[in-house]
Design an enzyme around this catalytic site. Structure first.
Site, mmCIF file in Angstrom:
data_model
loop_
_atom_site.group_PDB
_atom_site.id
_atom_site.type_symbol
_atom_site.label_atom_id
_atom_site.label_comp_id
_atom_site.label_asym_id
_atom_site.label_seq_id
_atom_site.Cartn_x
_atom_site.Cartn_y
_atom_site.Cartn_z
ATOM 1 N N ARG A 47 0.814 -1.227 0.000
ATOM 2 C CA ARG A 47 0.000 0.000 0.000
ATOM 3 C C ARG A 47 0.845 1.273 0.000
ATOM 4 O O ARG A 47 0.446 2.287 -0.545
ATOM 5 C CB ARG A 47 -0.932 -0.008 1.216
ATOM 6 C CG ARG A 47 -1.996 -1.105 1.174
ATOM 7 C CD ARG A 47 -2.981 -0.921 2.321
ATOM 8 N NE ARG A 47 -4.050 -1.912 2.292
ATOM 9 C CZ ARG A 47 -4.040 -3.031 2.991
ATOM 10 N NH1 ARG A 47 -3.014 -3.303 3.775
ATOM 11 N NH2 ARG A 47 -5.055 -3.874 2.927
ATOM 12 N N LYS A 161 0.498 -19.152 5.838
ATOM 13 C CA LYS A 161 -0.470 -19.500 6.873
ATOM 14 C C LYS A 161 -0.891 -18.225 7.605
ATOM 15 O O LYS A 161 -0.197 -17.203 7.503
ATOM 16 C CB LYS A 161 0.132 -20.525 7.837
ATOM 17 C CG LYS A 161 1.143 -19.965 8.852
ATOM 18 C CD LYS A 161 1.533 -21.029 9.815
ATOM 19 C CE LYS A 161 2.418 -20.482 10.922
ATOM 20 N NZ LYS A 161 1.736 -19.654 11.910
ATOM 21 N N HIS A 191 6.691 -23.157 6.522
ATOM 22 C CA HIS A 191 8.150 -23.082 6.404
ATOM 23 C C HIS A 191 8.864 -24.205 7.139
ATOM 24 O O HIS A 191 10.016 -24.523 6.833
ATOM 25 C CB HIS A 191 8.663 -21.715 6.876
ATOM 26 C CG HIS A 191 8.612 -21.506 8.354
ATOM 27 N ND1 HIS A 191 7.497 -21.020 9.002
ATOM 28 C CD2 HIS A 191 9.536 -21.732 9.316
ATOM 29 C CE1 HIS A 191 7.741 -20.938 10.300
ATOM 30 N NE2 HIS A 191 8.962 -21.368 10.519
ATOM 31 N N LYS A 195 12.736 -26.944 6.293
ATOM 32 C CA LYS A 195 13.930 -27.108 7.120
ATOM 33 C C LYS A 195 14.625 -28.421 6.775
ATOM 34 O O LYS A 195 13.983 -29.460 6.600
ATOM 35 C CB LYS A 195 13.563 -27.063 8.604
ATOM 36 C CG LYS A 195 13.069 -25.682 9.060
ATOM 37 C CD LYS A 195 12.703 -25.700 10.526
ATOM 38 C CE LYS A 195 12.215 -24.320 10.986
ATOM 39 N NZ LYS A 195 13.287 -23.320 10.992
ATOM 40 N N GLU A 229 9.363 -22.020 22.305
ATOM 41 C CA GLU A 229 9.847 -20.689 21.927
ATOM 42 C C GLU A 229 10.258 -19.947 23.189
ATOM 43 O O GLU A 229 9.525 -19.947 24.188
ATOM 44 C CB GLU A 229 8.752 -19.913 21.197
ATOM 45 C CG GLU A 229 8.312 -20.533 19.886
ATOM 46 C CD GLU A 229 7.240 -19.706 19.198
ATOM 47 O OE1 GLU A 229 7.594 -18.880 18.351
ATOM 48 O OE2 GLU A 229 6.052 -19.881 19.532
ATOM 49 N N ASP A 248 -1.742 -21.366 16.160
ATOM 50 C CA ASP A 248 -0.495 -20.802 15.664
ATOM 51 C C ASP A 248 0.555 -21.866 15.367
ATOM 52 O O ASP A 248 1.342 -21.723 14.425
ATOM 53 C CB ASP A 248 0.062 -19.802 16.685
ATOM 54 C CG ASP A 248 1.212 -18.972 16.129
ATOM 55 O OD1 ASP A 248 1.067 -18.446 15.010
ATOM 56 O OD2 ASP A 248 2.249 -18.862 16.811
ATOM 57 N N HIS A 253 2.393 -26.507 11.943
ATOM 58 C CA HIS A 253 3.752 -27.029 12.092
ATOM 59 C C HIS A 253 3.782 -28.403 12.753
ATOM 60 O O HIS A 253 4.418 -29.338 12.262
ATOM 61 C CB HIS A 253 4.613 -26.072 12.915
ATOM 62 C CG HIS A 253 4.714 -24.696 12.359
ATOM 63 N ND1 HIS A 253 4.716 -24.425 11.007
ATOM 64 C CD2 HIS A 253 4.832 -23.490 12.968
ATOM 65 C CE1 HIS A 253 4.836 -23.126 10.813
ATOM 66 N NE2 HIS A 253 4.902 -22.540 11.988
#
Length: 510
Positions: A47, A161, A191, A195, A229, A248, A253
């Protein structure tokens, strides 16, 4: 290896962090490695108003900071890459702006000497999910999409996603996408599948005859999949509070990791052969019913603590988070696979934010020998006792320090027959002497080459949401939500440890 054809790559959401941190560095690395065609062009669409030159300056600054190759500012390679980058400003719902984009793409094709009837396009949707359908519809309306049966050119669209918020919205999203595109033109990206260690799960299983015969209920006691995490929501509280750990991390994943670990051997490594087996595996997992959520799941939320000396506030005090939020920042699940290979073997999934450290690992614990013949040294203690020793464990580490570890019982030097658990371990970087390529490098290249193996098909998305839906509904129906607090910087709520340990002990695995 199939040679990449010239292509124009259009990134929607070119002003976002994903473009700066992952996409542009991946594209630079692919060009430096000679994996893309010479006439590859990159166009950013967002934008904000800016010129081609302003966009190139931003690209160079991002690459100096985030690229794996660590280019120097102002270097020739950096300038050569940025000179292939262009910019188009516009709104995602503006027909005029999409027509302007097409004019720019046609002009660039002409300058490169590419016939418009042979011009390939890769569109990357690095945008909020609420505009996915609108962008794809606008691409269709303004003539950007090639006929899927056209042998002279192709159009492919990479969709980031999340693929919906539940089963209903995922079905709606797929329906709207496939009203414009053929399934073979859609590349739903996760993603994690790019890996190196995740891909090596298949190589390790199906390329080594010593392990595949053990990969079943007869020898495997249970499987742990951990995605930890060490960061909190980090300014993304508004987004995360509407998502949570289950949406999430688990729905995408972790279920992808589970499907690769547990799926049956494919007939070949052709894209649909692999994806068919993943769908079969996901379909073999009985969904958790809404009235069973407390039996098969634990959810938690982090409270104030410290991580690496940094003070982390309560989740409820994070910016953008509702003061009465029951969004989970941690989740532990127990799943079963009802098929011949895995019947009776529990799969435990754990993921959370603000944990002790960053770690993604799959641990496959094998059954113990039927008879305890030897004394052993207990874990980390110089204490000998007769009885069950620590079970053999195979650990596949996805991040950090990608590698594989096998724990076995070894005789302690000396006159007595005493065993002690020891690890046989290797790290990819140490063994192969190279840094593994980034996940986005592999996945973007695969999309350009037309290889859908590591991308997610429509039925995979819907099978994963079918598993998650009952949990979401069960949590939403609780009058008093069962949220277990845990201090930031720990491994999660104590209830999750009990949930898994007690269950494993009850089944006789310990």
């Amino acid at each position: 290896m199939k040679k990449a054809e010239p292509v124009t790559i259009v990134i929607f959401g070119a002003s976002g962090d994903l473009t700066k941190r992952k996409l542009m560095p991946a594209l630079l690395q692919l060009i430096m490695d000679g994996l893309l065609a010479e006439k590859t062009t990159i166009v950013g669409f967002a934008r904000r108003e800016k010129s081609h030159e302003q966009f190139r300056v931003e690209v160079e600054e991002a690459l100096v900071e985030f690229a794996r190759s660590k280019p120097e500012a102002g270097s020739g390679g950096l300038k050569a890459f940025s000179s292939c980058c262009y910019y188009q400003s516009g709104n995602y719902d503006s027909s005029k702006n999409f027509h302007d984009l097409k004019k720019l793409l046609d002009k660039l094709d002409e300058e490169r000497g590419i016939d418009s009837d042979k011009a390939n396009r890769l569109f990357y949707l690095s945008t909020p999910p609420n505009v996915f359908s609108g962008i794809i519809a606008m691409l269709g309306q303004t003539g950007h999409i090639a006929d899927p049966n056209d042998k002279n050119r192709w159009t492919r669209v990479i969709v980031e996603k999340p693929f919906g918020r539940n089963l209903e919205t995922a079905v709606d999203l797929n329906r709207s996408i496939l009203s414009v595109l053929d399934e073979n033109q859609v590349y739903r990206i996760d993603h994690y599948l790019g890996k190196e260690t995740v891909q090596n799960i298949m190589a390790f299983r199906f390329g080594n005859s010593i392990f595949e015969p053990l990969w079943n209920r007869r020898y495997v006691s249970h499987v742990h999949i951990t995605v930890a995490e060490a960061v909190c929501v980090e300014g993304r509280g508004g987004y995360y509070d509407n998502s949570g750990a289950l949406r999430d991390m688990v729905q995408n994943h972790m279920l992808q990791l589970l499907s690769l670990i547990a799926m049956e051997p494919p007939a070949s490594f052709a894209p649909n052969a692999v994806r068919n087996e993943k769908v079969k595996l996901l379909s073999a997992i009985p969904p958790i019913k809404s009235n069973e959520v407390n039996e098969y799941s634990i959810r938690g939320q982090y409270a104030a603590g410290t991580i690496n000396g940094k003070l982390i506030p309560d989740y409820l005090r994070e910016s953008g988070v509702q003061s009465n939020s029951v969004t989970e920042t941690f989740v532990a699940l127990k799943l079963h696979v009802d098929n011949w290979r895995w019947a009776g073997v529990p799969f435990y999934l754990r993921t959370g934010k603000a944990l002790t450290k960053r770690l993604t690992e799959v641990n496959i614990e094998f059954r113990q020998p039927p008879l305890a013949l030897f004394s052993h040294i207990k874990n980390d203690e110089d204490e000998r006792e007769r009885g069950r020793m620590k079970p053999n464990m195979l650990s596949l580490r996805v991040q950090p320090n990608e590698g594989i570890r096998l724990s076995i019982g070894m005789k302690v030097p000396g006159p007595k027959m005493i065993l002690e658990p020891k690890d046989m371990e290797f790290c990819y970087e140490n063994v192969f002497k190279v840094e593994p390529p980034g996940a986005y490098e592999r996945l973007i290249l695969d999309a350009i080459l037309g290889d859908t193996t590591l991308f997610i098909r429509q039925d995979e998305v819907e099978a994963a949401w079918t598993l998650v839906n009952g949990i979401l509904e069960g949590w939403a129906s609780e009058e008093l939500p069962h949220i277990h607090l845990y201090r930031a910087g720990t491994w999660g709520p104590y209830a999750a440890d009990e949930f898994i340990t007690n269950d494993v002990r009850r089944t006789g695995a310990l």
